[in-house]
Design a protein around this motif. Structure first.
Motif, PDB file in Angstrom:
ATOM      1  N   PRO B  15      84.432  97.751   4.518  1.00 19.93           N
ATOM      2  CA  PRO B  15      83.860  98.111   5.810  1.00 19.93           C
ATOM      3  C   PRO B  15      84.370  97.249   6.987  1.00 19.93           C
ATOM      4  CG  PRO B  15      82.292  96.780   4.580  1.00 19.93           C
ATOM      5  CD  PRO B  15      83.499  96.937   3.710  1.00 19.93           C
ATOM      6  N   GLU B  16      85.205  96.220   6.707  1.00 22.52           N
ATOM      7  CA  GLU B  16      85.588  95.277   7.780  1.00 22.52           C
ATOM      8  C   GLU B  16      86.209  95.974   8.997  1.00 22.52           C
ATOM      9  OE1 GLU B  16      86.398  94.970   4.614  1.00 22.52           O
ATOM     10  OE2 GLU B  16      85.431  93.127   3.904  1.00 22.52           O
ATOM     11  N   ALA B  17      87.292  96.762   8.728  1.00 18.69           N
ATOM     12  CA  ALA B  17      88.014  97.389   9.846  1.00 18.69           C
ATOM     13  C   ALA B  17      87.141  98.419  10.559  1.00 18.69           C
ATOM     14  CB  ALA B  17      89.286  98.061   9.332  1.00 18.69           C
ATOM     15  N   ILE B  18      86.278  99.063   9.797  1.00 21.59           N
ATOM     16  CA  ILE B  18      85.434 100.104  10.396  1.00 21.59           C
ATOM     17  C   ILE B  18      84.432  99.448  11.352  1.00 21.59           C
ATOM     18  CG2 ILE B  18      83.873 102.061   9.932  1.00 21.59           C
ATOM     19  CD1 ILE B  18      86.669 102.383   8.612  1.00 21.59           C
ATOM     20  N   VAL B  19      83.760  98.406  10.868  1.00 19.07           N
ATOM     21  CA  VAL B  19      82.744  97.750  11.702  1.00 19.07           C
ATOM     22  C   VAL B  19      83.402  97.152  12.958  1.00 19.07           C
ATOM     23  CG1 VAL B  19      81.070  95.856  11.804  1.00 19.07           C
ATOM     24  CG2 VAL B  19      81.193  97.298   9.760  1.00 19.07           C
ATOM     25  N   ALA B  20      84.547  96.478  12.772  1.00 18.57           N
ATOM     26  CA  ALA B  20      85.226  95.869  13.932  1.00 18.57           C
ATOM     27  C   ALA B  20      85.650  96.951  14.928  1.00 18.57           C
ATOM     28  CB  ALA B  20      86.438  95.068  13.451  1.00 18.57           C
ATOM     29  N   LYS B  42      76.949  94.451   2.545  1.00 18.02           N
ATOM     30  CA  LYS B  42      78.353  94.237   2.939  1.00 18.02           C
ATOM     31  C   LYS B  42      78.562  94.487   4.431  1.00 18.02           C
ATOM     32  CE  LYS B  42      80.255  95.334  -1.549  1.00 18.02           C
ATOM     33  NZ  LYS B  42      80.087  96.469  -2.418  1.00 18.02           N
ATOM     34  N   VAL B  43      77.840  95.449   4.976  1.00 15.97           N
ATOM     35  CA  VAL B  43      78.068  95.854   6.370  1.00 15.97           C
ATOM     36  C   VAL B  43      77.409  94.877   7.353  1.00 15.97           C
ATOM     37  CG1 VAL B  43      77.644  97.685   8.072  1.00 15.97           C
ATOM     38  CG2 VAL B  43      78.337  98.291   5.748  1.00 15.97           C
ATOM     39  N   LYS B  44      76.151  94.547   7.083  1.00  9.72           N
ATOM     40  CA  LYS B  44      75.364  93.777   8.056  1.00  9.72           C
ATOM     41  C   LYS B  44      75.991  92.425   8.435  1.00  9.72           C
ATOM     42  CE  LYS B  44      70.713  93.267   9.311  1.00  9.72           C
ATOM     43  NZ  LYS B  44      69.645  93.362   9.760  1.00  9.72           N
ATOM     44  N   PRO B  45      76.491  91.656   7.440  1.00  9.82           N
ATOM     45  CA  PRO B  45      77.080  90.361   7.822  1.00  9.82           C
ATOM     46  C   PRO B  45      78.306  90.490   8.745  1.00  9.82           C
ATOM     47  CG  PRO B  45      76.735  90.496   5.447  1.00  9.82           C
ATOM     48  CD  PRO B  45      76.493  91.859   5.986  1.00  9.82           C
ATOM     49  N   LEU B  46      78.930  91.678   8.766  1.00 11.58           N
ATOM     50  CA  LEU B  46      80.131  91.852   9.588  1.00 11.58           C
ATOM     51  C   LEU B  46      79.804  92.173  11.047  1.00 11.58           C
ATOM     52  CD1 LEU B  46      82.058  94.187   7.101  1.00 11.58           C
ATOM     53  CD2 LEU B  46      82.567  91.776   7.508  1.00 11.58           C
ATOM     54  N   VAL B  47      78.557  92.616  11.275  1.00 10.70           N
ATOM     55  CA  VAL B  47      78.188  93.072  12.624  1.00 10.70           C
ATOM     56  C   VAL B  47      77.924  91.857  13.518  1.00 10.70           C
ATOM     57  CG1 VAL B  47      76.488  94.384  13.960  1.00 10.70           C
ATOM     58  CG2 VAL B  47      77.226  95.213  11.720  1.00 10.70           C
ATOM     59  N   LYS B  48      78.639  91.823  14.653  1.00 13.88           N
ATOM     60  CA  LYS B  48      78.465  90.676  15.563  1.00 13.88           C
ATOM     61  C   LYS B  48      77.328  90.924  16.528  1.00 13.88           C
ATOM     62  CE  LYS B  48      83.247  89.204  15.298  1.00 13.88           C
ATOM     63  NZ  LYS B  48      84.470  89.917  15.592  1.00 13.88           N
ATOM     64  N   ASN B  49      77.160  92.208  16.938  1.00 18.88           N
ATOM     65  CA  ASN B  49      76.155  92.539  17.941  1.00 18.88           C
ATOM     66  C   ASN B  49      75.608  93.921  17.590  1.00 18.88           C
ATOM     67  OD1 ASN B  49      74.841  93.428  20.216  1.00 18.88           O
ATOM     68  ND2 ASN B  49      76.618  93.307  21.580  1.00 18.88           N
ATOM     69  N   GLU B  50      74.320  94.018  17.376  1.00 15.87           N
ATOM     70  CA  GLU B  50      73.759  95.289  16.888  1.00 15.87           C
ATOM     71  C   GLU B  50      73.428  96.280  18.007  1.00 15.87           C
ATOM     72  OE1 GLU B  50      70.916  95.578  13.748  1.00 15.87           O
ATOM     73  OE2 GLU B  50      71.631  93.745  12.774  1.00 15.87           O
ATOM     74  N   PHE B  96      82.542 110.537  11.393  1.00 16.39           N
ATOM     75  CA  PHE B  96      83.839 109.880  11.256  1.00 16.39           C
ATOM     76  C   PHE B  96      83.940 109.236   9.871  1.00 16.39           C
ATOM     77  CE2 PHE B  96      85.751 105.687  11.019  1.00 16.39           C
ATOM     78  CZ  PHE B  96      87.064 105.964  11.352  1.00 16.39           C
ATOM     79  N   SER B  97      85.141 109.318   9.273  1.00 16.46           N
ATOM     80  CA  SER B  97      85.400 108.595   8.026  1.00 16.46           C
ATOM     81  C   SER B  97      86.879 108.246   7.928  1.00 16.46           C
ATOM     82  CB  SER B  97      85.000 109.460   6.822  1.00 16.46           C
ATOM     83  OG  SER B  97      85.338 108.793   5.617  1.00 16.46           O
ATOM     84  N   ALA B  98      87.180 107.147   7.228  1.00 16.20           N
ATOM     85  CA  ALA B  98      88.585 106.803   6.936  1.00 16.20           C
ATOM     86  C   ALA B  98      88.817 106.939   5.430  1.00 16.20           C
ATOM     87  CB  ALA B  98      88.891 105.389   7.394  1.00 16.20           C
ATOM     88  N   GLY B  99      87.852 107.571   4.740  1.00 13.81           N
ATOM     89  CA  GLY B  99      87.927 107.650   3.273  1.00 13.81           C
ATOM     90  C   GLY B  99      88.630 108.888   2.760  1.00 13.81           C
ATOM     91  N   ASN B 100      88.133 109.406   1.649  1.00 10.82           N
ATOM     92  CA  ASN B 100      88.707 110.551   0.934  1.00 10.82           C
ATOM     93  C   ASN B 100      88.783 111.795   1.838  1.00 10.82           C
ATOM     94  OD1 ASN B 100      88.753 112.908  -0.744  1.00 10.82           O
ATOM     95  ND2 ASN B 100      88.073 111.664  -2.484  1.00 10.82           N
ATOM     96  N   THR B 101      90.010 112.221   2.169  1.00 10.72           N
ATOM     97  CA  THR B 101      90.188 113.339   3.117  1.00 10.72           C
ATOM     98  C   THR B 101      89.562 114.629   2.586  1.00 10.72           C
ATOM     99  OG1 THR B 101      92.281 112.377   3.778  1.00 10.72           O
ATOM    100  CG2 THR B 101      91.903 114.618   4.477  1.00 10.72           C
ATOM    101  N   GLY B 102      89.794 114.905   1.302  1.00 10.63           N
ATOM    102  CA  GLY B 102      89.248 116.131   0.715  1.00 10.63           C
ATOM    103  C   GLY B 102      87.741 116.145   0.784  1.00 10.63           C
ATOM    104  N   ALA B 103      87.122 114.989   0.532  1.00 11.21           N
ATOM    105  CA  ALA B 103      85.656 114.916   0.553  1.00 11.21           C
ATOM    106  C   ALA B 103      85.135 115.090   1.980  1.00 11.21           C
ATOM    107  CB  ALA B 103      85.186 113.585  -0.037  1.00 11.21           C
ATOM    108  N   SER B 303      94.396 103.394   5.766  1.00 10.75           N
ATOM    109  CA  SER B 303      94.746 102.000   6.013  1.00 10.75           C
ATOM    110  C   SER B 303      94.521 101.603   7.477  1.00 10.75           C
ATOM    111  CB  SER B 303      96.214 101.779   5.640  1.00 10.75           C
ATOM    112  OG  SER B 303      97.018 102.674   6.372  1.00 10.75           O
ATOM    113  N   ALA B 304      93.753 102.433   8.201  1.00  8.48           N
ATOM    114  CA  ALA B 304      93.525 102.181   9.641  1.00  8.48           C
ATOM    115  C   ALA B 304      92.914 100.801   9.892  1.00  8.48           C
ATOM    116  CB  ALA B 304      92.609 103.261  10.198  1.00  8.48           C
ATOM    117  N   GLY B 305      93.384 100.157  10.943  1.00  7.62           N
ATOM    118  CA  GLY B 305      92.806  98.897  11.380  1.00  7.62           C
ATOM    119  C   GLY B 305      91.787  99.172  12.475  1.00  7.62           C
TER     120      GLY B 305
END
Lengths: 80, 344
Positions: B15-20, B42-50, B96-103, B303-305
């Motif tokens: 989730p790093e690139a997505i949250v950033a 995994k997501v919450k610790p990455l969030v700088k400002n909610e 929005f998703s950067a995951g499985n295109t078919g899904a 692989s999106a940043g």
């Protein structure tokens, strides 16, 4: 739910999905041959039926739902 | 306030690139809220400002290699399915998703749902146009469908025109049909019939059809919207990407393996090469869109940043701001019988 009630609901769903006259659909209607439902139509229909009847239809079971009657019997058996 | 549902767990860098990326977008888009679906430990610790972020726990993840329809039917508690459900339930307006295109395609079609009158939604992507009036063009279908009928291609011409007009901002976009020759009678029966349908659409002023286009000309910008069947569109897209990468690699190796003079020349060419690279980088136009469904459904590459994620949010924002889906729905409803008929 009575069988007739399930039949009416399935016919309404099928008619609505394929934009057909409900009167043209009977228990004998074959979803793949008579209606020309392809795999995407079929999955959409299965999902709509899951929503309508609040029951999960597994992929294996879904493959056996060929006619409207098959579908009604399946839902009736799950409702018992 | 717009609301975008985000699959925070999809993609190689999630989730790093997505949250950033979402935080970057949030800072640029004051009128937008984001619903982030993911594993909160995994997501919450990455969030700088909610601020304007809502974090929602989802226990499962649809993996990249999973069979799409089975995955979305079995993993109801996955970040992707929950995000799509939020759109269906009216809690969000886009997904929005950067995951499985078919899904993502499957939740687009089955959960968000098709626009009534559109038979087969397609995947649309924006590619660079190196010549012509604009610097980019939209191409569809680039792989949602393995087989298409001529009516699907006709509908893609309409959907693509709306996208090019509303999102890319092109006036009266030129629509071309990807075919194996420029002449009207080229192609298999489906493409010949699609040509006639698109021509009919042009005679009714539904779209601006400019005829067939060939794959070798695509990047020269012969059309603002390129209509393709899913199989050919996917093959053309991959051949184009592959050729561009191979050419860049060839140039690089020729310079690196050359003598001192060649290397010096390479050094001098470096800024020009960077410029070429940025012209070919189509992630600046956002991600691939599942077009023909009732809400914006958008995918960025696995692989999106963060900046590619933020660009894609900008693209979704434009789709919401211009009300692309409602405008398309209204047109399709008004011309439904015409859009579904075969060429006589």
């Amino acid at each position: 739910m009575e069988r007739q009630e399930i039949l009416d609901k399935v016919i309404t769903l099928v008619a609505d999905h394929f934009e057909l006259d409900p009167a043209s659909i009977t228990g004998e209607t074959n979803l793949t041959k008579d209606i020309d439902a392809d795999s995407i139509d079929f999955v959409e229909l299965v999902l709509e039926m899951e929503d309508e009847f609040g029951a999960e239809i597994s992929d294996e079971d879904a493959e056996k739902l060929i006619t409207v009657n098959n579908t009604v019997d399946y839902i009736a058996s799950r409702a018992k | 306030m717009y609301k975008i549902a985000v699959d925070a767990m999809g993609g190689d860098n999630a989730p790093e690139a997505i949250v950033a990326g979402i935080e970057q977008a949030r800072d640029k888009m004051p009128d937008t809220e984001f619903l982030l679906f993911g594993q909160l430990d995994k997501v919450k610790p990455l969030v700088k400002n909610e601020e304007r972020l809502t974090l929602i726990q989802s226990d499962e993840i649809v993996e990249m290699g999973e069979e799409p329809v089975k995955a979305i039917r079995r993993k109801k508690q996955s970040s992707l399915v929950m995000a799509a459900q939020a759109v269906k339930d009216g809690e969000a307006e886009a997904i929005f998703s950067a995951g499985n295109t078919g899904a993502l395609l499957a939740v687009g079609i089955f959960t968000v749902g098709r626009i009534r009158g559109i038979d087969r939604p397609a995947l649309l992507t924006v590619l660079p146009a190196l010549d012509g009036p604009h610097d980019a063009f939209a191409m569809m279908d680039v792989g949602a469908n393995a087989e298409n009928r001529s009516t699907h291609l006709y509908q893609y011409g309409i959907l693509g025109s709306f996208y090019a007009q509303e999102v890319l901002g092109y006036d009266n976009p030129r629509v071309g049909l990807l075919n194996n020759g420029a002449e009207e009678d080229k192609g298999d029966p489906i493409h010949k019939e699609a040509h006639q349908l698109l021509k009919h659409g042009a005679s009714q002023s539904y779209l601006n059809f400019v005829g067939n286009v060939e794959s070798r000309d695509l990047l020269q910008g012969p059309a603002d919207v390129v209509v393709a069947d899913g199989f050919s569109g996917n093959a053309a897209l991959k051949a184009t990407e592959g050729t561009a990468l191979a050419m860049l690699r060839l140039i690089k190796h020729t310079i690196l393996d050359g003598n001192v003079k060649t290397k010096l020349a390479g050094l001098m060419l470096k800024p020009a090469m960077k410029d070429i690279q940025s012209q070919l980088d189509y992630s600046q136009h956002g991600g691939a869109v599942v077009i023909g469904v009732k809400a914006p459904v958008v995918k960025t590459h696995g692989s999106a940043g963060p900046s590619a994620v933020a660009n894609t949010m900008g693209q979704i924002h434009t789709m919401l701001e211009t009300d692309l889906v409602s405008k398309t729905e209204a047109f399709v409803a008004e011309h439904k019988s015409d859009l579904s008929k075969s060429a006589e």
